[in-house]
Design a protein around this motif. Sequence first.
Motif, PDB file in Angstrom:
ATOM      1  N   VAL A 119       0.900  -1.248  -0.053  1.00  0.00           N
ATOM      2  CA  VAL A 119       0.246   0.019  -0.057  1.00  0.00           C
ATOM      3  C   VAL A 119       1.064   1.137  -0.129  1.00  0.00           C
ATOM      4  N   LYS A 120       0.738   2.192  -1.039  1.00  0.00           N
ATOM      5  CA  LYS A 120       1.742   3.262  -1.105  1.00  0.00           C
ATOM      6  C   LYS A 120       1.423   4.148  -0.079  1.00  0.00           C
ATOM      7  N   GLY A 121       2.718   4.552   0.748  1.00  0.00           N
ATOM      8  CA  GLY A 121       2.569   5.714   1.750  1.00  0.00           C
ATOM      9  C   GLY A 121       3.048   6.953   1.207  1.00  0.00           C
ATOM     10  N   ASN A 122       3.311   7.744   2.116  1.00  0.00           N
ATOM     11  CA  ASN A 122       3.443   9.174   1.478  1.00  0.00           C
ATOM     12  C   ASN A 122       5.130   9.262   1.423  1.00  0.00           C
ATOM     13  N   HIS A 123       6.032   8.200   1.733  1.00  0.00           N
ATOM     14  CA  HIS A 123       7.521   7.978   1.304  1.00  0.00           C
ATOM     15  C   HIS A 123       7.605   7.227   0.115  1.00  0.00           C
ATOM     16  N   ASP A 124       6.706   6.704  -0.279  1.00  0.00           N
ATOM     17  CA  ASP A 124       6.830   5.436  -1.248  1.00  0.00           C
ATOM     18  C   ASP A 124       7.110   6.063  -2.833  1.00  0.00           C
ATOM     19  N   GLY A 125       6.675   7.274  -2.859  1.00  0.00           N
ATOM     20  CA  GLY A 125       6.953   7.907  -4.147  1.00  0.00           C
ATOM     21  C   GLY A 125       6.578   7.230  -5.084  1.00  0.00           C
ATOM     22  N   ARG A 126       7.407   7.049  -6.401  1.00  0.00           N
ATOM     23  CA  ARG A 126       7.092   6.200  -7.732  1.00  0.00           C
ATOM     24  C   ARG A 126       7.582   4.647  -7.420  1.00  0.00           C
ATOM     25  N   SER A 134      10.596  -4.709 -12.398  1.00  0.00           N
ATOM     26  CA  SER A 134      11.987  -5.217 -12.157  1.00  0.00           C
ATOM     27  C   SER A 134      12.075  -6.760 -12.441  1.00  0.00           C
ATOM     28  N   ASP A 135      13.049  -7.002 -13.474  1.00  0.00           N
ATOM     29  CA  ASP A 135      13.353  -8.301 -13.508  1.00  0.00           C
ATOM     30  C   ASP A 135      14.193  -9.004 -12.277  1.00  0.00           C
ATOM     31  N   ASP A 136      14.696  -7.985 -11.421  1.00  0.00           N
ATOM     32  CA  ASP A 136      15.243  -8.592 -10.150  1.00  0.00           C
ATOM     33  C   ASP A 136      14.513  -8.946  -8.985  1.00  0.00           C
ATOM     34  N   ILE A 137      12.958  -8.504  -9.163  1.00  0.00           N
ATOM     35  CA  ILE A 137      12.203  -8.711  -8.227  1.00  0.00           C
ATOM     36  C   ILE A 137      11.321 -10.154  -8.592  1.00  0.00           C
ATOM     37  N   GLY A 138      11.780 -11.222  -7.910  1.00  0.00           N
ATOM     38  CA  GLY A 138      10.813 -12.289  -8.309  1.00  0.00           C
ATOM     39  C   GLY A 138       9.506 -12.714  -7.596  1.00  0.00           C
ATOM     40  N   SER A 139       9.373 -11.808  -6.575  1.00  0.00           N
ATOM     41  CA  SER A 139       7.899 -12.121  -6.189  1.00  0.00           C
ATOM     42  C   SER A 139       6.603 -11.617  -6.854  1.00  0.00           C
ATOM     43  N   ASP A 140       5.459 -11.983  -6.299  1.00  0.00           N
ATOM     44  CA  ASP A 140       4.286 -11.477  -6.982  1.00  0.00           C
ATOM     45  C   ASP A 140       3.821 -10.302  -6.399  1.00  0.00           C
ATOM     46  N   VAL A 141       4.315  -9.121  -6.814  1.00  0.00           N
ATOM     47  CA  VAL A 141       4.202  -7.870  -6.278  1.00  0.00           C
ATOM     48  C   VAL A 141       3.021  -7.138  -6.672  1.00  0.00           C
ATOM     49  N   THR A 142       1.941  -6.585  -5.868  1.00  0.00           N
ATOM     50  CA  THR A 142       1.230  -5.681  -6.179  1.00  0.00           C
ATOM     51  C   THR A 142       1.424  -4.441  -5.405  1.00  0.00           C
ATOM     52  N   VAL A 143       1.318  -3.088  -6.141  1.00  0.00           N
ATOM     53  CA  VAL A 143       1.295  -1.729  -5.591  1.00  0.00           C
ATOM     54  C   VAL A 143       0.086  -1.318  -5.710  1.00  0.00           C
ATOM     55  N   VAL A 144      -0.506  -0.689  -4.615  1.00  0.00           N
ATOM     56  CA  VAL A 144      -1.954  -0.410  -4.792  1.00  0.00           C
ATOM     57  C   VAL A 144      -1.925   1.220  -3.995  1.00  0.00           C
ATOM     58  N   SER A 145      -2.936   2.112  -4.170  1.00  0.00           N
ATOM     59  CA  SER A 145      -2.914   3.295  -3.693  1.00  0.00           C
ATOM     60  C   SER A 145      -2.925   3.434  -2.301  1.00  0.00           C
ATOM     61  N   GLY A 146      -2.473   4.478  -1.892  1.00  0.00           N
ATOM     62  CA  GLY A 146      -2.540   4.716  -0.224  1.00  0.00           C
ATOM     63  C   GLY A 146      -3.772   4.892   0.432  1.00  0.00           C
TER      64      GLY A 146
END
Length: 279
Positions: A119-126, A134-146
Amino acid sequence: MGDGHRRSASGPASTPPRVEPLPGEPAATATVGSQRVLFVADYHAGYEAGLRYERGVDVPSRAPDRREQLLALLERVRPDRLVVLGDLMHSIGEPGGAERGELEVLFESFPATFAVTVVKGNHDGRIETWLTDSDDIGSDVTVVSGDGITIGDVGVCHGHTWPTPAVLESDVICLGHEHPCVRLEDEVGGSRVERAWLRGRLDPDPFRDRPEYEGVSWLEGTDGSPPGVVVFPAFNDLVGGTWINVSGQSFLSPFIPAGLAEGDAYLLDGTRLGPYESV
């Protein structure tokens, strides 16, 4: 320490998911449907680099300690999903240098198919511009609005902005951002500051006159009751926070403390301190 119960006006109390802090840890678990979920807030990767840049303070990096603490929790809990309630990173702009390196090593340590929701926080920028691609991140990652989403009957948001109506319709709301702490004094005048949990129920007053919440049933008195609220301590023990029992301290969230009714404070070890305003 669980969360509050929602009571429907048309029937008996349902059994909501229980958000249970792990004793001694700034983390909690909940079983949501068939999933075991681990929640943490305010990891603030790269904080030490930020101190050097922002304040000229040289602090040795604790990135390995943070990583090992989180990995130990994953090994202990064996969750299906990790949910970060905002401020995974510390810099407000693009992550770089030590900060990005810390996060890449962290995510590379996760199993390849492990699900992570940030969950994006005020420090999480872009953060989404590289974390999910990223090809270096192997996890199933989801970024959602704060302002948050729901995971089953649990609403999650960071707390720096007003939550979505869907979050308000949840049985329990989990948020970070405040970094709640208490200052404790002993009988000889010594004091220490410890991270704390806040738990209560949502007070409707700050939300009633906001047009985006028109149609939220419990706010309109048509069905149900306010959700429970759990305000998480910061995972990163260096970042400080809001001293909730010291007069003159300003809370950070636009709806806390006004939106927190019957709020109790707990230490990480589970000790109940009672109403946070009178600790």
